[in-house]
Motif scaffolding. Structure first.
Motif, PDB file in Angstrom:
ATOM      1  N   ILE A 160      -4.657 -13.325 -34.359  1.00 49.00           N
ATOM      2  CA  ILE A 160      -3.749 -12.709 -35.316  1.00 49.00           C
ATOM      3  C   ILE A 160      -2.326 -13.162 -35.016  1.00 49.00           C
ATOM      4  N   VAL A 161      -1.564 -13.434 -36.058  1.00 52.54           N
ATOM      5  CA  VAL A 161      -0.136 -13.742 -35.917  1.00 52.54           C
ATOM      6  C   VAL A 161       0.645 -12.788 -36.819  1.00 52.54           C
ATOM      7  N   ASN A 162       1.677 -12.192 -36.272  1.00 55.35           N
ATOM      8  CA  ASN A 162       2.575 -11.323 -37.031  1.00 55.35           C
ATOM      9  C   ASN A 162       3.881 -12.051 -37.317  1.00 55.35           C
ATOM     10  N   THR A 163       4.453 -11.809 -38.481  1.00 54.92           N
ATOM     11  CA  THR A 163       5.774 -12.352 -38.761  1.00 54.92           C
ATOM     12  C   THR A 163       6.833 -11.399 -38.224  1.00 54.92           C
ATOM     13  N   ALA A 164       7.507 -11.816 -37.169  1.00 53.48           N
ATOM     14  CA  ALA A 164       8.706 -11.122 -36.707  1.00 53.48           C
ATOM     15  C   ALA A 164       9.879 -11.874 -37.336  1.00 53.48           C
ATOM     16  N   SER A 165      10.851 -12.278 -36.554  1.00 51.08           N
ATOM     17  CA  SER A 165      12.017 -12.959 -37.101  1.00 51.08           C
ATOM     18  C   SER A 165      12.963 -13.265 -35.963  1.00 51.08           C
ATOM     19  N   VAL A 166      13.900 -14.169 -36.214  1.00 55.02           N
ATOM     20  CA  VAL A 166      15.012 -14.298 -35.278  1.00 55.02           C
ATOM     21  C   VAL A 166      15.739 -12.959 -35.170  1.00 55.02           C
ATOM     22  N   ALA A 167      15.617 -12.129 -36.208  1.00 53.42           N
ATOM     23  CA  ALA A 167      16.185 -10.783 -36.177  1.00 53.42           C
ATOM     24  C   ALA A 167      15.432  -9.866 -35.232  1.00 53.42           C
ATOM     25  N   GLY A 168      14.308 -10.315 -34.717  1.00 55.19           N
ATOM     26  CA  GLY A 168      13.592  -9.586 -33.682  1.00 55.19           C
ATOM     27  C   GLY A 168      14.043  -9.973 -32.291  1.00 55.19           C
ATOM     28  N   ILE A 176      -3.201 -12.060 -30.017  1.00 56.12           N
ATOM     29  CA  ILE A 176      -2.196 -11.565 -30.970  1.00 56.12           C
ATOM     30  C   ILE A 176      -0.836 -12.115 -30.571  1.00 56.12           C
ATOM     31  N   ASN A 177      -0.225 -12.848 -31.471  1.00 58.79           N
ATOM     32  CA  ASN A 177       1.078 -13.460 -31.240  1.00 58.79           C
ATOM     33  C   ASN A 177       1.997 -13.186 -32.424  1.00 58.79           C
ATOM     34  N   ALA A 178       3.254 -13.518 -32.269  1.00 58.69           N
ATOM     35  CA  ALA A 178       4.214 -13.390 -33.364  1.00 58.69           C
ATOM     36  C   ALA A 178       4.965 -14.697 -33.531  1.00 58.69           C
ATOM     37  N   VAL A 179       5.389 -14.949 -34.741  1.00 57.48           N
ATOM     38  CA  VAL A 179       6.269 -16.076 -35.019  1.00 57.48           C
ATOM     39  C   VAL A 179       7.616 -15.497 -35.452  1.00 57.48           C
ATOM     40  N   CYS A 180       8.685 -16.114 -34.952  1.00 59.97           N
ATOM     41  CA  CYS A 180      10.038 -15.618 -35.222  1.00 59.97           C
ATOM     42  C   CYS A 180      10.808 -16.669 -36.012  1.00 59.97           C
ATOM     43  N   PRO A 181      10.692 -16.667 -37.335  1.00 60.06           N
ATOM     44  CA  PRO A 181      11.423 -17.649 -38.136  1.00 60.06           C
ATOM     45  C   PRO A 181      12.921 -17.383 -38.108  1.00 60.06           C
ATOM     46  N   GLY A 182      13.672 -18.453 -38.197  1.00 66.01           N
ATOM     47  CA  GLY A 182      15.102 -18.326 -38.467  1.00 66.01           C
ATOM     48  C   GLY A 182      15.304 -18.197 -39.964  1.00 66.01           C
ATOM     49  N   ARG A 227      25.933 -21.954 -37.528  1.00 65.57           N
ATOM     50  CA  ARG A 227      25.422 -21.408 -36.278  1.00 65.57           C
ATOM     51  C   ARG A 227      24.059 -21.982 -35.906  1.00 65.57           C
ATOM     52  N   THR A 228      23.381 -22.638 -36.828  1.00 66.33           N
ATOM     53  CA  THR A 228      22.055 -23.195 -36.574  1.00 66.33           C
ATOM     54  C   THR A 228      22.201 -24.597 -35.997  1.00 66.33           C
ATOM     55  N   ALA A 229      21.625 -24.824 -34.833  1.00 59.76           N
ATOM     56  CA  ALA A 229      21.822 -26.101 -34.137  1.00 59.76           C
ATOM     57  C   ALA A 229      21.437 -27.293 -35.010  1.00 59.76           C
ATOM     58  N   LEU A 230      20.370 -27.175 -35.779  1.00 62.04           N
ATOM     59  CA  LEU A 230      19.937 -28.281 -36.635  1.00 62.04           C
ATOM     60  C   LEU A 230      20.729 -28.356 -37.937  1.00 62.04           C
ATOM     61  N   GLY A 231      21.604 -27.396 -38.182  1.00 62.32           N
ATOM     62  CA  GLY A 231      22.543 -27.475 -39.295  1.00 62.32           C
ATOM     63  C   GLY A 231      21.952 -27.301 -40.675  1.00 62.32           C
ATOM     64  N   ARG A 232      20.839 -26.573 -40.799  1.00 62.32           N
ATOM     65  CA  ARG A 232      20.225 -26.379 -42.107  1.00 62.32           C
ATOM     66  C   ARG A 232      19.319 -25.154 -42.078  1.00 62.32           C
ATOM     67  N   PHE A 233      18.923 -24.708 -43.252  1.00 65.95           N
ATOM     68  CA  PHE A 233      17.835 -23.738 -43.373  1.00 65.95           C
ATOM     69  C   PHE A 233      16.513 -24.479 -43.138  1.00 65.95           C
ATOM     70  N   GLY A 234      15.509 -23.769 -42.650  1.00 69.07           N
ATOM     71  CA  GLY A 234      14.180 -24.350 -42.540  1.00 69.07           C
ATOM     72  C   GLY A 234      13.434 -24.247 -43.856  1.00 69.07           C
ATOM     73  N   VAL A 235      12.235 -24.798 -43.885  1.00 67.55           N
ATOM     74  CA  VAL A 235      11.361 -24.686 -45.053  1.00 67.55           C
ATOM     75  C   VAL A 235      10.080 -23.976 -44.621  1.00 67.55           C
ATOM     76  N   PRO A 236       9.399 -23.287 -45.547  1.00 65.50           N
ATOM     77  CA  PRO A 236       8.232 -22.484 -45.184  1.00 65.50           C
ATOM     78  C   PRO A 236       7.152 -23.259 -44.441  1.00 65.50           C
ATOM     79  N   GLU A 237       6.983 -24.513 -44.793  1.00 65.29           N
ATOM     80  CA  GLU A 237       5.927 -25.307 -44.151  1.00 65.29           C
ATOM     81  C   GLU A 237       6.155 -25.457 -42.652  1.00 65.29           C
ATOM     82  N   GLU A 238       7.399 -25.386 -42.211  1.00 64.42           N
ATOM     83  CA  GLU A 238       7.691 -25.513 -40.784  1.00 64.42           C
ATOM     84  C   GLU A 238       7.242 -24.280 -40.004  1.00 64.42           C
ATOM     85  N   TYR A 294      18.951 -21.453 -33.976  1.00 66.04           N
ATOM     86  CA  TYR A 294      19.894 -20.376 -34.296  1.00 66.04           C
ATOM     87  C   TYR A 294      20.122 -19.462 -33.105  1.00 66.04           C
ATOM     88  N   SER A 295      19.033 -19.049 -32.448  1.00 64.16           N
ATOM     89  CA  SER A 295      19.170 -18.083 -31.348  1.00 64.16           C
ATOM     90  C   SER A 295      19.580 -18.745 -30.040  1.00 64.16           C
TER      91      SER A 295
END
Length: 252
Positions: A141-149, A184-190, A211-222, A249-250
Motif C-alpha cells: 500500500i502507498v499513501n499520498t502524503a506531501s512535502v506538506a507532510g 505500507i509506504n507514503a509518497v511525498c510529492p512536491g 524554492r524548488t532546486a530543479l526550478g519547476r513544478f513536477g508532472v504526475p507521471e513522476e 523543494y524540501s
C-alpha cells in the motif's frame, strides 16, 4: 513490474491518481480506478482500455466508511483479490475556501473537512485494504502524503496537519502489519502540475519554483513511477518509509 497483480487507486480521475492508474496498467496490473466522480473514473478506465489494459471504475467518497468498504469489495470482486493500493484521494485548502488563510483565521469547518478527507479518509482506506490483504497473506500500500507532510507551508495549516498525520499513520501502520507481509509506504510529492495546484501556481508559482532546486513544478507521471516501484516486488524490503519526490523543494 506488476504482471498478474490487482491494484486499487483512489482519486484516480485526474492528476497523480490518473497517472498512477495508467502506470499500474502499463506494468501489467488490473486496475480498480476509484474517484468521487464516477464519470472521471470511467474516463481513466477508458484510457487504460485504449492501451490494452483491464480496469473497472468505482465511485467512492472516502469520508463514508461503508462506501470505502464497498470499494474494496468491488475491486476484489472484479479481480479476485487486492495486491496493491494507492490511497491518493485528497483535497486542497482552496477547495474549502481556506487557501492562504492563516491558522488562527481558519474556520473550524474548513479544518475539519481537510482532516476528514486527507487523513481520516486514508485511515478508512487502509483499514479495509489491510483487512483484505491479511486474508490473502500480504500486499503493498502507498499513501499520498506531501512535502506538506515534511515542512510547514504558509496559509495551509489544515492541509499541513493532515499530511503530517499521513506520514505518521504510514509509519505506525507499517509497523503494525509488517508481520502480516503487508508493506505500507507514503509518497511525498512536491508541487505537481495538477488541477489541485492550479490555485497555488496562480498565487505564488514564481516563489514555489524559485524554492524548488530543479526550478519547476513536477508532472504526475513522476510521482506515478515512485508509487509503482513501491508497490512492486522490487521494493520488497521497503516499508514505513516516506519517499520525497519534490524536485528538491524540501532540501532548500
Amino acid at each position: 513490474m506488476l504482471d498478474g497483480k490487482s491494484a486499487l487507486v483512489t482519486g484516480a480521475g485526474s492528476g497523480i491518481g490518473r497517472a498512477t492508474a495508467l502506470a499500474f496498467a502499463r506494468e501489467g496490473a488490473w486496475v480498480a480506478a476509484a474517484d468521487l466522480t464516477l464519470e472521471a473514473a470511467q474516463r481513466t478506465v477508458a484510457a487504460i482500455e485504449a492501451k490494452g489494459g483491464q480496469a473497472v471504475a468505482i465511485a467512492v467518497d472516502v469520508t463514508d466508511d461503508a462506501a470505502v468498504q464497498a470499494m474494496v469489495a468491488a475491486a476484489v470482486s472484479a479481480f479476485g483479490g487486492l495486491d496493491c493500493a494507492f490511497n491518493n484521494a485528497g483535497i486542497a485548502p482552496h477547495q474549502v475556501n481556506a487557501g492562504g488563510v492563516l491558522m488562527a483565521d481558519m474556520p473550524e469547518a474548513a479544518w475539519l473537512r481537510l482532516l476528514e478527507v486527507n487523513l481520516t479518509g486514508v485511515w478508512r482506506c487502509l483499514r479495509h485494504e489491510v483487512a483484505q490483504m491479511r486474508q490473502q497473506g500480504g500486499g503493498a500500500i502507498v499513501n499520498t502524503a506531501s512535502v506538506a507532510g515534511l515542512v510547514g507551508l504558509p496559509g495551509a495549516a489544515g492541509y499541513v496537519a493532515g499530511k503530517h498525520g499521513v506520514v505518521g499513520l504510514t509509519k505506525a501502520a507499517a509497523v503494525d502489519h509488517a508481520k502480516e507481509n503487508i508493506r505500507i509506504n507514503a509518497v511525498c510529492p512536491g508541487y505537481i502540475e495538477t488541477p489541485m495546484t492550479e490555485e497555488s501556481k496562480r498565487r505564488r508559482g514564481d516563489a514555489i519554483t524559485a524554492r524548488t532546486a530543479l526550478g519547476r513544478f513536477g508532472v504526475p507521471e513522476e510521482i506515478a513511477e515512485a508509487v509503482v516501484w513501491l508497490c512492486s516486488d522490487r521494493a520488497s524490503f521497503v516499508t514505513g518509509s516516506n519517499w520525497t519526490v519534490d524536485g528538491g523543494y524540501s532540501a532548500l
